[in-house]
Design an enzyme around this catalytic site. Structure first.
Site, mmCIF file in Angstrom:
data_model
loop_
_atom_site.group_PDB
_atom_site.id
_atom_site.type_symbol
_atom_site.label_atom_id
_atom_site.label_comp_id
_atom_site.label_asym_id
_atom_site.label_seq_id
_atom_site.Cartn_x
_atom_site.Cartn_y
_atom_site.Cartn_z
ATOM 1 N N HIS A 48 -6.631 9.169 9.707
ATOM 2 C CA HIS A 48 -6.872 7.733 9.577
ATOM 3 C C HIS A 48 -8.362 7.429 9.407
ATOM 4 O O HIS A 48 -9.174 7.784 10.259
ATOM 5 C CB HIS A 48 -6.354 6.991 10.811
ATOM 6 C CG HIS A 48 -6.526 5.507 10.707
ATOM 7 N ND1 HIS A 48 -5.603 4.700 10.087
ATOM 8 C CD2 HIS A 48 -7.536 4.690 11.087
ATOM 9 C CE1 HIS A 48 -6.035 3.452 10.113
ATOM 10 N NE2 HIS A 48 -7.204 3.427 10.708
ATOM 11 N N THR A 96 -5.819 -4.870 1.807
ATOM 12 C CA THR A 96 -4.768 -5.384 2.702
ATOM 13 C C THR A 96 -4.242 -4.320 3.661
ATOM 14 O O THR A 96 -3.649 -4.660 4.677
ATOM 15 C CB THR A 96 -3.571 -5.943 1.898
ATOM 16 O OG1 THR A 96 -3.037 -4.909 1.069
ATOM 17 C CG2 THR A 96 -3.993 -7.120 1.040
ATOM 18 N N HIS A 101 -7.263 4.268 0.940
ATOM 19 C CA HIS A 101 -6.327 4.686 -0.110
ATOM 20 C C HIS A 101 -6.959 4.428 -1.462
ATOM 21 O O HIS A 101 -7.533 3.366 -1.703
ATOM 22 C CB HIS A 101 -4.983 3.954 -0.001
ATOM 23 C CG HIS A 101 -5.109 2.463 0.056
ATOM 24 N ND1 HIS A 101 -5.390 1.800 1.230
ATOM 25 C CD2 HIS A 101 -5.004 1.520 -0.902
ATOM 26 C CE1 HIS A 101 -5.453 0.502 0.983
ATOM 27 N NE2 HIS A 101 -5.234 0.293 -0.307
ATOM 28 N N HIS A 103 -6.180 3.748 -5.343
ATOM 29 C CA HIS A 103 -5.139 3.381 -6.316
ATOM 30 C C HIS A 103 -5.395 4.192 -7.577
ATOM 31 O O HIS A 103 -6.461 4.045 -8.194
ATOM 32 C CB HIS A 103 -5.223 1.900 -6.684
ATOM 33 C CG HIS A 103 -4.962 0.943 -5.574
ATOM 34 N ND1 HIS A 103 -3.774 0.270 -5.431
ATOM 35 C CD2 HIS A 103 -5.747 0.530 -4.543
ATOM 36 C CE1 HIS A 103 -3.836 -0.532 -4.374
ATOM 37 N NE2 HIS A 103 -5.024 -0.397 -3.829
HETATM 38 P P1 5GP Z 1 -4.939 -2.790 -1.012
HETATM 39 O O1 5GP Z 1 -4.639 -4.225 -1.332
HETATM 40 O O2 5GP Z 1 -5.180 -2.610 0.467
HETATM 41 O O3 5GP Z 1 -5.990 -2.160 -1.854
HETATM 42 O O4 5GP Z 1 -3.621 -1.987 -1.407
HETATM 43 C C1 5GP Z 1 -2.520 -1.820 -0.580
HETATM 44 C C2 5GP Z 1 -1.420 -1.340 -1.465
HETATM 45 O O5 5GP Z 1 -0.393 -0.821 -0.648
HETATM 46 C C3 5GP Z 1 -0.799 -2.440 -2.327
HETATM 47 O O6 5GP Z 1 -0.918 -2.101 -3.701
HETATM 48 C C4 5GP Z 1 0.659 -2.479 -1.864
HETATM 49 O O7 5GP Z 1 1.564 -2.714 -2.916
HETATM 50 C C5 5GP Z 1 0.840 -1.116 -1.233
HETATM 51 N N1 5GP Z 1 1.835 -1.095 -0.178
HETATM 52 C C6 5GP Z 1 1.902 -1.956 0.874
HETATM 53 N N2 5GP Z 1 2.954 -1.646 1.655
HETATM 54 C C7 5GP Z 1 3.543 -0.562 1.077
HETATM 55 C C8 5GP Z 1 4.693 0.221 1.431
HETATM 56 O O8 5GP Z 1 5.380 -0.020 2.424
HETATM 57 N N3 5GP Z 1 5.000 1.264 0.608
HETATM 58 C C9 5GP Z 1 4.251 1.567 -0.494
HETATM 59 N N4 5GP Z 1 4.655 2.595 -1.240
HETATM 60 N N5 5GP Z 1 3.174 0.843 -0.857
HETATM 61 C C10 5GP Z 1 2.825 -0.204 -0.078
HETATM 62 ZN ZN ZN Z 2 -3.783 5.113 9.291
#
Ligand code: 5GP
Ligand code: ZN
Length: 115
Positions: A48, A96, A101, A103
């Site tokens: 984490h 969020t 992570h 993308h």
């Molecule tokens: P962030 O907005 O933090 O850069 O990206 C978070 C990403 O996590 C979003 O693109 C969202 O669709 C993805 N995400 C959120 N919850 C889940 C989940 O339960 N499973 C998967 N596979 N993706 C998730």
């Molecule tokens: Zn974590």
């Protein structure tokens, strides 16, 4: 250490099952639940870290994530056509999920600058 309330820690440990596209010693890759391109994978460290800035404090984990991104791009056949690797970090970037992570986006022409 896994954070007990962190969804992506649960994916990384297998406590919640998610189909893994690829993995290595330090990272796993799986499909984003809300894809923004025909290829949209998330590359996460098994450990984490709140965001990519924190991830950068551990050379081994950072390397694991970047190498897995490269491998996932090859497996997804977007290495030659091109792809984007994005780490949203903090409020202005719209982060969020607070487990670092990347993308991995590809399979279509991506606009620049991003919105
Ligand atoms: P962030 O907005 O933090 O850069 O990206 C978070 C990403 O996590 C979003 O693109 C969202 O669709 C993805 N995400 C959120 N919850 C889940 C989940 O339960 N499973 C998967 N596979 N993706 C998730
Ligand atoms: Zn974590």
């Amino acid at each position: 250490m896994a954070e007990t309330s962190c969804l992506f820690c649960k994916f990384a440990t297998g406590e919640i099952q998610v189909e893994l596209i690829a993995q290595n010693d330090g990272a796993v890759a799986f499909a984003d639940i809300n894809p923004q391109a025909s290829i949209h994978l998330l590359i996460i460290p098994k450990q984490h870290f709140e965001n990519v800035g924190e991830l950068a404090t551990s050379a081994a984990d950072l390397q694991a994530v970047m190498q897995l991104a490269r491998q996932a791009a090859e497996l997804s056949k977007i290495s030659d056509t091109g792809y984007r690797l994005v780490f949203n970090t903090g409020a202005d970037a719209g982060q969020t999920v607070f487990h670092a992570h990347g993308h991995l986006l590809g399979g279509r022409s991506l606009q620049w600058p991003p919105g």
